[in-house]
Design a protein around this motif. Structure first.
Motif, PDB file in Angstrom:
ATOM      1  N   VAL A 253      14.283  17.730  24.432  1.00 48.54           N
ATOM      2  CA  VAL A 253      15.516  18.454  24.131  1.00 48.54           C
ATOM      3  C   VAL A 253      16.620  17.448  23.801  1.00 48.54           C
ATOM      4  O   VAL A 253      17.387  17.626  22.864  1.00 48.54           O
ATOM      5  CB  VAL A 253      15.911  19.366  25.322  1.00 48.54           C
ATOM      6  N   SER A 254      16.643  16.341  24.585  1.00 52.38           N
ATOM      7  CA  SER A 254      17.687  15.331  24.371  1.00 52.38           C
ATOM      8  C   SER A 254      17.546  14.696  22.986  1.00 52.38           C
ATOM      9  O   SER A 254      18.526  14.506  22.274  1.00 52.38           O
ATOM     10  CB  SER A 254      17.572  14.280  25.477  1.00 52.38           C
ATOM     11  N   ILE A 255      16.294  14.398  22.583  1.00 57.42           N
ATOM     12  CA  ILE A 255      16.092  13.778  21.267  1.00 57.42           C
ATOM     13  C   ILE A 255      16.309  14.812  20.158  1.00 57.42           C
ATOM     14  O   ILE A 255      16.921  14.530  19.134  1.00 57.42           O
ATOM     15  CB  ILE A 255      14.673  13.168  21.151  1.00 57.42           C
ATOM     16  N   GLY A 256      15.822  16.016  20.390  1.00 62.97           N
ATOM     17  CA  GLY A 256      15.821  16.984  19.287  1.00 62.97           C
ATOM     18  C   GLY A 256      16.969  17.967  19.273  1.00 62.97           C
ATOM     19  O   GLY A 256      17.263  18.555  18.232  1.00 62.97           O
ATOM     20  N   ALA A 257      17.649  18.146  20.404  1.00 68.39           N
ATOM     21  CA  ALA A 257      18.580  19.268  20.432  1.00 68.39           C
ATOM     22  C   ALA A 257      19.889  19.007  21.155  1.00 68.39           C
ATOM     23  O   ALA A 257      20.680  19.914  21.314  1.00 68.39           O
ATOM     24  CB  ALA A 257      17.894  20.464  21.102  1.00 68.39           C
ATOM     25  N   SER A 258      20.123  17.776  21.591  1.00 68.96           N
ATOM     26  CA  SER A 258      21.395  17.558  22.280  1.00 68.96           C
ATOM     27  C   SER A 258      22.460  17.187  21.266  1.00 68.96           C
ATOM     28  O   SER A 258      22.209  17.153  20.072  1.00 68.96           O
ATOM     29  CB  SER A 258      21.246  16.446  23.310  1.00 68.96           C
ATOM     30  N   ALA A 259      23.640  16.886  21.769  1.00 71.84           N
ATOM     31  CA  ALA A 259      24.691  16.425  20.863  1.00 71.84           C
ATOM     32  C   ALA A 259      24.996  14.981  21.207  1.00 71.84           C
ATOM     33  O   ALA A 259      24.945  14.587  22.364  1.00 71.84           O
ATOM     34  CB  ALA A 259      25.938  17.276  21.058  1.00 71.84           C
ATOM     35  N   GLY A 260      25.310  14.175  20.216  1.00 72.72           N
ATOM     36  CA  GLY A 260      25.684  12.789  20.469  1.00 72.72           C
ATOM     37  C   GLY A 260      24.491  11.869  20.593  1.00 72.72           C
ATOM     38  O   GLY A 260      23.346  12.278  20.443  1.00 72.72           O
ATOM     39  N   GLY A 320      11.020  22.975  23.420  1.00 76.58           N
ATOM     40  CA  GLY A 320      11.502  21.583  23.431  1.00 76.58           C
ATOM     41  C   GLY A 320      10.712  20.762  22.413  1.00 76.58           C
ATOM     42  O   GLY A 320      11.259  19.866  21.768  1.00 76.58           O
ATOM     43  N   SER A 321       9.420  21.084  22.253  1.00 75.50           N
ATOM     44  CA  SER A 321       8.587  20.371  21.280  1.00 75.50           C
ATOM     45  C   SER A 321       9.010  20.711  19.857  1.00 75.50           C
ATOM     46  O   SER A 321       8.945  19.867  18.965  1.00 75.50           O
ATOM     47  CB  SER A 321       7.109  20.728  21.461  1.00 75.50           C
ATOM     48  N   GLY A 373       8.944   9.931  23.357  1.00 76.55           N
ATOM     49  CA  GLY A 373       8.941  11.267  23.978  1.00 76.55           C
ATOM     50  C   GLY A 373       7.758  12.109  23.560  1.00 76.55           C
ATOM     51  O   GLY A 373       7.762  13.330  23.708  1.00 76.55           O
ATOM     52  N   GLY A 374       6.703  11.466  23.033  1.00 77.64           N
ATOM     53  CA  GLY A 374       5.528  12.204  22.549  1.00 77.64           C
ATOM     54  C   GLY A 374       5.562  12.249  21.036  1.00 77.64           C
ATOM     55  O   GLY A 374       6.576  12.631  20.450  1.00 77.64           O
ATOM     56  N   THR A 375       4.449  11.841  20.422  1.00 74.62           N
ATOM     57  CA  THR A 375       4.425  11.711  18.957  1.00 74.62           C
ATOM     58  C   THR A 375       4.494  13.078  18.261  1.00 74.62           C
ATOM     59  O   THR A 375       4.288  14.121  18.894  1.00 74.62           O
ATOM     60  CB  THR A 375       3.124  11.002  18.504  1.00 74.62           C
TER      61      THR A 375
END
Ligand code: FAD
Length: 408
Positions: A253-260, A320-321, A373-375
């Motif tokens: 979620v942090s890599i794909g969907a957070s802000a900043g 999240g994926s 975070g997983g390929t």
């Protein structure tokens, strides 16, 4: 605290918005174009990140939704949304803290005991301490549940031995969350436990790895008879896989969907670059920029949907994926668009262009987002199996004790 964006009075939203705007205006971070890769921070950017985070914390704008008792601002998800919206047009120099805040902090909050939260969360939120994540090993990356690092209870201490690899930022982190095997007689997913480790302990050896970009964001980390107190165990004994899954979901979620941080939208910078370099009227450039802008907007909606689900009490699941895969594909699109704009300067920039290096770094770093975070392949497997209901990958050792499974 949880509410929807409409439940906060407009006047309160406006007040909060202007508080954030004046904070950023005072910090004047807009001119800072630097973008560190994951874990790839020099002393200057680290100091900048820490002092920015401390200022944010003193302004009551750090750890927005975390309880005040544990150093957060104790505000609502609406406040977080407003912060994300306003901060999107500024450059926050906080990439070195992205794992500490995007993954370790929510784990401490969700699984820590009251004492652990009191002891560790305030310094994490204010940036006084930085945390890393130690999962991957030379023989366990995509299949991280097969990891070999061992933790054995000796009186009132855990003794940890083993090796981790690709640990982002280990060389500047104060603490880490490590997953270790506590019962080899159980199947691989069931004998794992998560621990808090003090990275400055002499029994922790950190060896930086050199990357193609010239940076050293990753490390090998060796534990040799590392003794940690029993109360540094996070969560239940042998339940580490559940924690690891939660942390991976926070990571995705942090890599794909957070802000900043790593997830900062690139289209505003690239649109500015197109304008400044006189390419804004080129129809192909315009099409590429529009495509990127639209996809980043969709990424923002996916993120908001997940954050809303989390604030409604749901644990992030396979969506999240979807966010992570989407974020990785967009990073590559941003890379290709930036190469179209800066052309050869993506490889060799004018010495007088002090921002020249950022494009090369962003280009070289984009591929890593498809692995961290997983390929992408692993995310596609998860989406296939858990979202689309396709048959699972066969596992000839399903249910076997970890110690009975052959490994190289
Ligand atoms: C920028 C970055 C930051 C990182 N930071 C950290 C960190 O802070 N902490 C940490 O613990 N780790 C970190 N990692 C490591 C990362 O989690 C692993 O690299 C990742 O999980 C892949 O593992 P591996 O490198 O061992 O590749 P492998 O698992 O060996 O995979 C090799 C190839 O095989 C493919 N593959 C493997 N299994 C399958 C399958 N079942 N189906 C289809 N294809 C498959 C993979 O997609 C890949 O292409 C980081 C990596 C990167 C790039």
């Amino acid at each position: 605290m949880s509410d929807t964006i409409n439940e906060l009075a407009d006047s309160e939203k406006d007040l909060f918005r202007s508080k954030i705007e004046s904070f950023f205006s005072e910090q004047n971070t807009q001119t800072d174009q630097s973008q560190d890769g994951i874990g790839d921070a020099d002393t200057t950017s680290l100091d900048k990140a820490k002092s920015f985070q401390m200022d944010l914390s003193q302004a009551g704008l750090a750890g927005i939704t975390f309880p005040e008792e544990y150093g957060g601002a104790g505000l609502s998800d609406t406040h977080q949304e407003i912060f994300n919206e306003v901060s999107a047009s500024w450059h926050m120099p906080t990439s070195p803290l992205s794992i500490s805040h995007g993954m370790c902090l929510p784990m401490l909050n969700q699984f820590g005991t009251h004492e652990q939260k009191l002891r560790f969360m305030p310094d994490n939120i204010s940036g006084k301490t930085i945390w890393c994540q130690l999962f991957s090993e030379p023989g366990a990356g995509s299949d991280v549940a097969s990891l070999s690092t061992r933790a054995v209870l000796d009186g009132d201490q855990w003794v940890i031995n083993g090796q981790k690899v690709w640990t982002s930022g280990a060389h500047y982190c104060d603490y880490g969350l490590v997953v270790a095997r506590t019962d080899p007689s159980l199947p691989k997913h069931r004998g794992l436990t998560m621990f808090i480790v003090d990275m400055s302990d002499p029994a922790v050896e950190i060896r930086p790895l050199k990357q193609i970009s010239g940076g050293s964001g990753f490390n090998e980390v060796f534990f040799t008879d590392l003794h940690i107190p029993k109360n540094f165990q996070l969560g239940e004994l042998n339940q580490g896989w559940n924690l690891a899954i939660s942390m991976l979901m926070f990571e995705r979620v942090s890599i794909g969907a957070s802000a900043g941080g790593l997830n900062t939208d690139r289209s505003p910078d690239l649109i500015r670059l197109a304008q400044d370099s006189g390419q804004a009227n080129d129809p192909i450039i315009r099409q590429k920029l529009t495509d990127l802008w639209i996809k980043e907007k969709i990424k923002g909606f996916i993120g908001q949907r997940i954050r809303d689900a989390v604030s409604a009490g749901q644990v992030p699941g396979p969506e999240g994926s979807i966010a992570k895969l989407n974020g990785a594909l967009i990073a590559r699109l941003a890379r290709d668009t930036s190469i179209s704009l800066v052309k050869a300067e993506a490889q060799a920039w004018d010495a007088e262009n002090e921002n020249g290096e950022q494009w090369t770094n962003a280009c070289l770093g984009a591929a890593g987002i498809s692995i961290a975070g997983g390929t992408d392949e692993v995310q596609r497997n998860i989406i296939g199996e858990r979202v689309l209901g396709l048959p699972k990958e066969p596992d000839p050792f399903k249910g076997a004790a970890w110690e009975d499974v052959p490994r190289s």
